[in-house]
Design an enzyme around this catalytic site. Structure first.
Site, PDB file in Angstrom:
ATOM      1  N   TYR A 253      22.082 -45.732  35.497  1.00  0.00           N
ATOM      2  CA  TYR A 253      20.837 -45.466  36.249  1.00  0.00           C
ATOM      3  C   TYR A 253      21.118 -44.744  37.565  1.00  0.00           C
ATOM      4  O   TYR A 253      21.965 -43.865  37.624  1.00  0.00           O
ATOM      5  CB  TYR A 253      20.052 -46.765  36.486  1.00  0.00           C
ATOM      6  CG  TYR A 253      20.121 -47.730  35.332  1.00  0.00           C
ATOM      7  CD1 TYR A 253      19.630 -47.321  34.076  1.00  0.00           C
ATOM      8  CD2 TYR A 253      20.684 -48.983  35.440  1.00  0.00           C
ATOM      9  CE1 TYR A 253      19.696 -48.176  33.003  1.00  0.00           C
ATOM     10  CE2 TYR A 253      20.758 -49.840  34.363  1.00  0.00           C
ATOM     11  CZ  TYR A 253      20.258 -49.431  33.150  1.00  0.00           C
ATOM     12  OH  TYR A 253      20.331 -50.271  32.094  1.00  0.00           O
ATOM     13  N   VAL A 271      20.644 -54.982  31.560  1.00  0.00           N
ATOM     14  CA  VAL A 271      20.270 -56.060  32.490  1.00  0.00           C
ATOM     15  C   VAL A 271      20.649 -57.458  31.985  1.00  0.00           C
ATOM     16  O   VAL A 271      20.484 -58.438  32.706  1.00  0.00           O
ATOM     17  CB  VAL A 271      18.762 -56.027  32.871  1.00  0.00           C
ATOM     18  CG1 VAL A 271      18.425 -54.811  33.694  1.00  0.00           C
ATOM     19  CG2 VAL A 271      17.879 -56.147  31.648  1.00  0.00           C
TER      20      VAL A 271
END
Ligand code: GLN
Length: 317
Positions: A253, A271
């Protein structure tokens, strides 16, 4: 520990078991620092104090340390598997529908989509993964089964599953992904109903795998697209190169620049606290520790990869 012999390009003399042991010891104080993802309610229950790591070499060896056999939710790491399948289904036409630039924004950001008319920046952020999921749905009779079969084959583990509870927990709290998919669809860049795209996406994220599974499953990307066991191509060497390039530039990201600086390897995080990294032509690494930094990457996991690269001298640079 013997250092890598750069003059011959041989890595056979590195004692990977010793390196993993040292990495584990060095990052132990960081394990549990950061925050376990809680926006997917089912993930909030995972204990923060876990750490596992695995390395799978191209000569078929597997090294593990800590909780490397414990299964966890791979979340966004799945985006690499689906990208592989979508590229096989659509070839270069995929790039008409999704870009190849780092986003510099959070993985679930909506902001760029408006200006860029529903063409997500890259396939490794959520918006891009929705388009990739749509491509797979259009090309497969049973997208979930095909993905599961692909992942089981790559990991050489028929017991890998998608956790239905994690998928439904994410669906129930999935307002942002729902917004993203609807937005993309409004620009005409999804062919399938939004609900179907999201259902597939939440299930791919809910794949449960261990570090050992992941290290094995990603070997094709370190091995110029080839299966290590059979020697047969999974994808072309050129495609493997490109997926690695996207992992380096977009896989973590808006921390991808910092990650390349610290670790120097193509990588993909999720995550759930997992990160996979590729050392082309040598090995794959998978690390898991559930507490995340503020960009959504495993805090101890990123540190472990950084230490592994520093101790072995293995990096793409
Ligand atoms: N399923 C997660 C989401 O869409 C995946 C995000 C991630 O792992 N970074 O929010």
């Amino acid at each position: 520990m013997n250092p890598v012999d750069h003059s011959t390009g041989q890595h056979g003399r590195i004692d990977f078991a010793a390196v993993l042991g040292q990495v584990h010891e060095e990052v132990a104080p960081l394990v549990g620092q950061g925050k376990v993802a809680s926006y997917i309610p089912r993930l909030a229950d995972v204990p923060a104090n876990r750490f596992g790591m695995a390395a799978a070499t191209l000569d078929g060896r597997l090294f593990t340390i800590g909780d490397a056999d414990e299964r966890f939710s791979i979340q966004s790491i799945s985006k690499v598997f689906t990208l592989t399948l979508a590229l096989e289904a659509l070839g270069g036409d995929l790039w008409k529908r999704v870009g190849r630039e780092p986003s510099g924004s959070a993985f679930n950001s909506l902001v760029q989509l408006e200006n860029e008319k529903g063409i997500p920046r890259n396939p490794l952020i959520n918006a891009g993964a929705h388009v990739v999921a749509d491509v797979i749905l259009s090309s497969s009779r049973n997208a979930r089964d095909d993905l599961l079969a692909f992942v089981r084959e790559r990991a050489d583990n028929p017991d890998i599953i998608m956790d239905a509870e994690v998928a439904s927990s994410e669906r129930d709290a999935g307002f942002r992904n729902t917004a993203l998919a609807n937005f993309i669809r409004s620009f005409g860049n999804l062919d399938n109903p939004v609900d179907r795209v999201l259902d597939f996406y939440f299930h791919q994220c809910a794949l449960q795998m261990s570090c050992a599974d992941l290290a094995r499953a990603f070997v094709y990307l370190a091995n110029r697209g080839h299966c290590q066991r059979s020697g047969k191509p999974v994808i072309s060497a050129e495609r493997a190169k490109r997926i690695n390039a996207l992992m380096l530039t977009c896989g973590t990201y808006d921390a991808a620049g910092e990650f390349a600086f610290r670790v120097g390897l193509p990588a993909k995080s999720g995550v759930g606290g997992g990160i996979v990294a590729i050392v082309p032509n040598v090995l794959t690494l998978a690390v898991w520790s559930p507490a995340l930094d503020d960009k959504g990457n495993s805090l101890a996991g990123a540190a472990a990869l950084e230490r592994f690269s520093a101790l072995t001298g293995l990096s793409i640079f």
